[in-house]
Design a protein around this motif. Sequence first.
Motif: not given
Length: 265
Positions: A26, A28, A30, A43, A63-64, A66, A73, A75-76, A79-80
Amino acid sequence: RANPYQSYFQIFYAIFQSLEAFGDAYVYVVEDGSGTPVALYCLMAKDVEIVAGSKAQNSLIEKYIYRHNGYETAYDASEIIHIKYPSLKDSFHGCGKIEKGWYSHLMAKYGHEHAIALMANKAVPAHLIINKGTKPLDVERIRATFASLFGRQGAGGAAAVDGDVDVKPIATNPKDFGDLDFSIKEIAAISGCPLSKLVGNDNVKANSEAQNISWLRYTICPMLTLVASALTEQLLKRYGIADGDAFLELDSPITEDRKATVSEA
């Protein structure tokens, strides 16, 4: 650098390690205010939960989540970058080589433990003394007699024991130690690694080199292609690069293949 803490070599190492162990990686992404990627983080796969999407959302993954070091957290899905090995039983997760080889690992583990237990107990007693009479045996006297005759210095000797007793030899079968070679061969097959690289039993240079090239071409190169194609599909478009205009490719670890690529170009 992939991020302030990792070089690109380090994050690629983390991606491949995650794929091999868990079947999933995975990444992530930014982004800055304009949507351009500025950092990548791999991740910990074991700490990621996938939340499935719905028909109403028109998405496979919503979503994911974490959970790591006591923090959670969300994450949409956008984003991953989820890179995974194929799996025949799960639409969301990949199948790593640890899962594939788990039972082979257990076979080897328990085989070693069994062998250690046998050795710790000096394998098995060489003889079994059966009391056929009604009087109790002088166990210590008989044990001392057998030790003097069947110890390291007296192996193969004969003993005479008075009383109504029966002495039966106990043989140790080498198979009691388990077929550890079979487990190693299975692990080699599952990992795609030549057996000689695990046990170091091939002293012929030509054979070793041929097996190494085969391992690189049929195990390592497909891993490189998988990661490069996933990043091409999901990362380049974030830089405004249209599909088909560019692609990412990781250099082949095989010298002959790199030379062929350069000559074709």
